[in-house]
Design an enzyme around this catalytic site. Structure first.
Site, PDB file in Angstrom:
ATOM      1  N   GLN A  96      -7.604  -4.559   9.489  1.00  0.00           N
ATOM      2  CA  GLN A  96      -6.434  -4.179  10.291  1.00  0.00           C
ATOM      3  C   GLN A  96      -6.715  -2.983  11.202  1.00  0.00           C
ATOM      4  O   GLN A  96      -5.787  -2.299  11.642  1.00  0.00           O
ATOM      5  CB  GLN A  96      -5.252  -3.868   9.376  1.00  0.00           C
ATOM      6  CG  GLN A  96      -4.789  -5.074   8.566  1.00  0.00           C
ATOM      7  CD  GLN A  96      -3.590  -4.749   7.725  1.00  0.00           C
ATOM      8  OE1 GLN A  96      -2.462  -4.614   8.218  1.00  0.00           O
ATOM      9  NE2 GLN A  96      -3.784  -4.609   6.438  1.00  0.00           N
ATOM     10  N   ASP A 133      -3.407   7.499   4.159  1.00  0.00           N
ATOM     11  CA  ASP A 133      -2.914   6.162   4.479  1.00  0.00           C
ATOM     12  C   ASP A 133      -3.616   5.665   5.742  1.00  0.00           C
ATOM     13  O   ASP A 133      -4.064   6.457   6.570  1.00  0.00           O
ATOM     14  CB  ASP A 133      -1.396   6.227   4.705  1.00  0.00           C
ATOM     15  CG  ASP A 133      -0.758   4.849   4.784  1.00  0.00           C
ATOM     16  OD1 ASP A 133      -1.423   3.858   4.436  1.00  0.00           O
ATOM     17  OD2 ASP A 133       0.410   4.775   5.205  1.00  0.00           O
ATOM     18  N   GLU A 134      -3.714   4.341   5.913  1.00  0.00           N
ATOM     19  CA  GLU A 134      -4.313   3.725   7.109  1.00  0.00           C
ATOM     20  C   GLU A 134      -5.699   4.326   7.393  1.00  0.00           C
ATOM     21  O   GLU A 134      -6.043   4.671   8.529  1.00  0.00           O
ATOM     22  CB  GLU A 134      -3.399   3.909   8.332  1.00  0.00           C
ATOM     23  CG  GLU A 134      -1.990   3.395   8.165  1.00  0.00           C
ATOM     24  CD  GLU A 134      -1.908   1.865   8.169  1.00  0.00           C
ATOM     25  OE1 GLU A 134      -2.968   1.206   8.188  1.00  0.00           O
ATOM     26  OE2 GLU A 134      -0.784   1.336   8.147  1.00  0.00           O
ATOM     27  N   LYS A 174       0.821  -1.215   0.000  1.00  0.00           N
ATOM     28  CA  LYS A 174       0.000   0.000   0.000  1.00  0.00           C
ATOM     29  C   LYS A 174       0.855   1.266   0.000  1.00  0.00           C
ATOM     30  O   LYS A 174       0.499   2.255  -0.641  1.00  0.00           O
ATOM     31  CB  LYS A 174      -0.957  -0.003   1.188  1.00  0.00           C
ATOM     32  CG  LYS A 174      -0.294   0.105   2.549  1.00  0.00           C
ATOM     33  CD  LYS A 174      -1.317   0.128   3.663  1.00  0.00           C
ATOM     34  CE  LYS A 174      -0.651   0.216   5.018  1.00  0.00           C
ATOM     35  NZ  LYS A 174       0.166   1.430   5.197  1.00  0.00           N
ATOM     36  N   THR A 175       1.989   1.247   0.738  1.00  0.00           N
ATOM     37  CA  THR A 175       2.845   2.437   0.763  1.00  0.00           C
ATOM     38  C   THR A 175       3.396   2.716  -0.633  1.00  0.00           C
ATOM     39  O   THR A 175       3.492   3.869  -1.061  1.00  0.00           O
ATOM     40  CB  THR A 175       4.001   2.241   1.757  1.00  0.00           C
ATOM     41  OG1 THR A 175       3.467   1.940   3.046  1.00  0.00           O
ATOM     42  CG2 THR A 175       4.853   3.490   1.854  1.00  0.00           C
ATOM     43  N   ARG A 196       2.103 -10.555  10.362  1.00  0.00           N
ATOM     44  CA  ARG A 196       3.444  -9.969  10.460  1.00  0.00           C
ATOM     45  C   ARG A 196       4.500 -10.999  10.057  1.00  0.00           C
ATOM     46  O   ARG A 196       5.653 -10.643   9.798  1.00  0.00           O
ATOM     47  CB  ARG A 196       3.759  -9.511  11.884  1.00  0.00           C
ATOM     48  CG  ARG A 196       2.844  -8.465  12.515  1.00  0.00           C
ATOM     49  CD  ARG A 196       2.640  -7.270  11.638  1.00  0.00           C
ATOM     50  NE  ARG A 196       1.407  -7.401  10.859  1.00  0.00           N
ATOM     51  CZ  ARG A 196       1.087  -6.635   9.835  1.00  0.00           C
ATOM     52  NH1 ARG A 196       1.914  -5.702   9.442  1.00  0.00           N
ATOM     53  NH2 ARG A 196      -0.046  -6.814   9.185  1.00  0.00           N
TER      54      ARG A 196
END
Length: 738
Positions: free
Chosen positions: A248, A217-218, A32-33, A603
């Site tokens: 998330q 973002d997020e 995503k980044t 993770r």
């Protein structure tokens, strides 16, 4: 650099999406980044959008810096000048300083950190003569924060109970103290910006016209204020590009609302929706297990996560007899990974639900001589000596900052007691001035208007401090920040006060020197930006870099990180999921607990270890623990390494008709429930007895005790040169001598 190089079809679709509202649902590890950075580069490089017209917001300074660096690599460093990229709080602080004429503040307002905010609440509670035991500062501050996140101002605080009425009064005084101190808390930065836009159409139009493109973002972690702010800032051009994943969203306790993802679709009919489902981090086994867990949640967009990394290793499930043996298993396995498998220490993480769970793990690692780091230990900016120095710098920047004045004026001690400070505050209120203004005026000596308001000795003490403060303020614009830093510390003799040449004293002074090093980074940007950035720094921003040792951290702190090998411990009902009798919305809390487990699982890049204990020590005794209901969601084909206690634990575990509630309609037992009384057990082992274990060889019994219906034996083994604790009925020990 080619901004499309290496993008998969869905990523490319997101980067080149048409103008208008766009929702990108990005699964964990889906890049995503990269998509956000490439989208900004596409706007600048391909569509010719001026950087000044772009606003990009995220949740940590670390993420903002990484995104800015990526964009610069794609389009060239000089082509990003003017773009506003930062955290929500940082962006709001910049807007508020520019528009301060519309606010009851001066442009040099300071930002109070969490400790300062709680300190203001405590003062308000005391000033109102409220029972401090009944109305704890942390609880009241949480209520105030929730109100601000819901755009509720002090005068509109809803009063349904006596507690609400008291909190309302505390909230009003708390806010007045902040304004009098020319200070804002974190929530104020968002609340004042949103209120500013609502009440000043001209200001709203200026920023809405400026920002042709707003990127977020997020997005799943936004709260109600942030959602409204984004709606305001994108109201003219309607180009709102948000990236997130409701699966998330794990910060409900601090106001984050994953339902903003659903609201986005409702408020922007016809918005383009893109799913990023290719995972570049984990193996198929890890992803299949994580999907099996998260698919049980409702109100989400189903995602089919897939990976090209292959099936990989099966997930290791280990059920230890006790929590101490649970920690021992984790430590032993880490030692094996480091020495036998040659796994880099920095690629190993141990995760848990609460910070308290780290103690046994730390002890087990220390016993085995395994270096490690613990995330969540006291933050650098929360250390006493760091806060002392920052209080002085904040006071120089803003003499109205009463919290900093109270802290600084007696560090080092000057003989100014609490009663004297209360008198100072009373004099300030009577004069309609700040306490800092009074102290500065007293710096003029007996010519001060307030000299006679105190005893001669007290006036002299205030005068000395006021003169020093006035001198620092006079030079704050002339001296580089590091020089101002050094002058203040020299004037007050801070090193002699903090460094007594003990190991602790040297460590404290080392923290001051580290803060000075940071000050050097801001010598060209100045005191204002230095103070603003340190106030808005997050825990993840302060994670130490390049530490090649295993990491211990909570599941909440693990967001955004990745490791080759991940251990998730404490997988028992009552810990994960955490069960609360006082939950306001049990269904939503259970859904978030499931998301938290999902975040931890994803993770892991190569291997995942799920670890639990049959019994845990709590309140002075062992209590039976039930396996986490989340474990039942993972297909057996993905698991390996079941311990002898697994089947026993499964038989003990109740059968659940649905994912969120026991079939009986009651709640699952808590780990803190009263343990069963010990039954009659014959002790088979005594101190000094020699025994043999199949794996660890010969050893000598150090101690033996009956706990929770079984004998627990502590044995020292010559082969490994350390002791281990066993449940006698499971250990298969051979007695060599009686």
């Amino acid at each position: 650099m080619d901004m499309f190089s290496g993008l998969n079809p869905q990523q490319r679709k997101a980067v080149t999406a048409d103008l208008g509202p766009v929702l990108v649902l990005a699964g964990p590890g889906s890049g995503k980044t990269r998509v956000l950075a490439n989208r900004i580069a596409y706007l600048i490089g391909s569509l010719g959008v001026h950087p000044y017209a772009i606003l990009a917001v995220t949740f940590t300074n670390k993420a903002a810096k990484e995104m800015e660096a990526r964009v610069a690599r794609l389009v060239g460093a000089g082509l990003t000048n003017g773009m506003l990229l930062g955290t929500f709080h940082g962006v709001c602080a910049r807007i508020l300083r520019r528009e301060v004429e519309h606010l009851p503040y001066k442009s040099n307002f300071v930002i109070f950190d969490s400790d300062d905010q709680e300190g203001v609440v405590k003062r308000a509670i005391r000033d109102l003569n409220v029972d401090e035991k009944r109305f704890r500062a942390a609880s009241v501050h949480a209520a105030i924060s929730r109100a601000k996140n819901e755009l509720i101002l002090p005068d509109a605080y809803p009063i349904l109970t006596y507690r609400d009425e008291v909190v309302s009064r505390i909230y009003q005084l708390y806010q007045q103290i902040l304004i009098n101190s020319n200070a804002m808390d974190f929530d104020d930065l968002l609340l004042w910006t949103t209120t500013l836009m609502n009440e000043n159409p001209a200001v709203l139009e200026k920023y809405a016209r400026r920002f042709e493109h707003v990127l977020v973002d997020e997005f799943q972690d936004t709260n109600q204020v942030q959602y409204q702010l984004l709606h305001q800032l994108s109201s003219y051009h309607k180009n709102l590009f948000v990236v997130g994943d409701e699966d998330q969203s794990i910060y409900r306790w601090r106001g984050a609302d994953y339902r903003n993802v659903l609201r986005f679709e409702e408020d922007n009919p016809g918005a383009l929706k893109i799913l990023l489902e290719q995972n570049y981090r984990s193996t198929t086994t890890v992803l299949d297990a994580a999907r099996a867990v998260i698919d049980r949640n409702n109100r989400r967009t189903p995602k089919h996560l897939f990976s090209d990394r292959g099936e990989g290793e099966k997930i290791v499930l280990h059920e230890a007899p006790t929590d101490k043996l649970e920690a021992a298993f984790v430590a032993d396995k880490i030692g094996e990974l480091l020495k036998v498998n040659r796994i880099s220490g920095g690629e190993i993480a141990v995760m848990y639900r609460t910070n308290a769970q780290s103690r046994l793990l730390e002890e087990a690692l220390l016993q085995r001589g395994i270096p490690h780091r613990v995330v969540g230990a006291q933050r650098f900016y929360g250390r006493r000596e760091v806060k002392d120095v920052l209080a002085y710098l904040r006071l120089v920047h803003n003499p109205s900052d009463e919290i900093s004045l109270v802290r600084a004026i007696n560090v080092p001690p000057r003989g100014i007691g609490e009663k004297t400070l209360v008198t100072l505050q009373a004099v300030a209120r009577q004069a309609n001035a700040s306490a800092g203004d009074i102290v500065l005026d007293l710096g003029r000596g007996s010519n001060s208007l307030y000299w006679s308001a105190f005893s001669a000795r007290t006036s002299m003490l205030f005068s000395e401090f006021g003169a020093q403060l006035a001198s620092w303020i006079a030079h704050k614009d002339d001296l580089p920040l590091p020089s101002l830093f050094d002058r203040i510390l020299a004037d007050i003799g801070y090193r002699a006060y903090i460094d007594d040449q003990s190991e602790e004293g040297l460590d404290r002074w080392g923290n001051v020197e580290e803060l000075r090093r940071i000050a050097f980074e801001y010598q060209d940007r100045g005191l204002v930006e230095f103070l603003e950035n340190q106030a808005l720094v997050s825990d993840q921003d302060t994670l130490p870099e390049m530490m090649n040792v295993p990491t211990l951290l909570t599941l909440h702190a693990a967001k955004g990180l990745e490791f080759s090998r991940v251990f998730i411990t404490g997988l028992d009902d009552g810990l994960l999921p955490m069960l609360r009798d006082t939950a306001e919305d049990p269904e939503e809390e259970m859904a978030e607990e499931r998301r938290l487990f999902y975040v931890g699982m994803t993770r892991a890049k190569d291997c995942l270890y799920l670890v639990r204990a049959d019994t845990r020590y709590a309140r002075g005794a062992f209590a039976e623990a039930l396996p986490s209901r989340f474990l039942q969601d993972i297909p057996g084909r993905l698991l390996r390494g079941r311990s002898p206690t697994r089947e026993r634990g499964r038989r003990r575990s109740p059968s659940y008709a649905t994912w969120d509630s026991p079939s009986s309609g009651g709640s699952a037992p808590s780990l803190l429930d009263k343990p069963r009384p010990d039954k009659e057990v014959t002790r088979l082992y005594r101190p000094g007895m020699r025994v043999r274990h199949g794996e660890y060889g010969e050893g000598i019994v150090l101690s033996s005790a009956v706990r929770n219906g079984d004998e627990e034996v502590d044995i020292f083994f010559e082969k490994i040169k350390r002791s281990k604790v066993f449940i006698a009925s499971l250990a298969r020990l051979e007695v060599l001598n009686k």
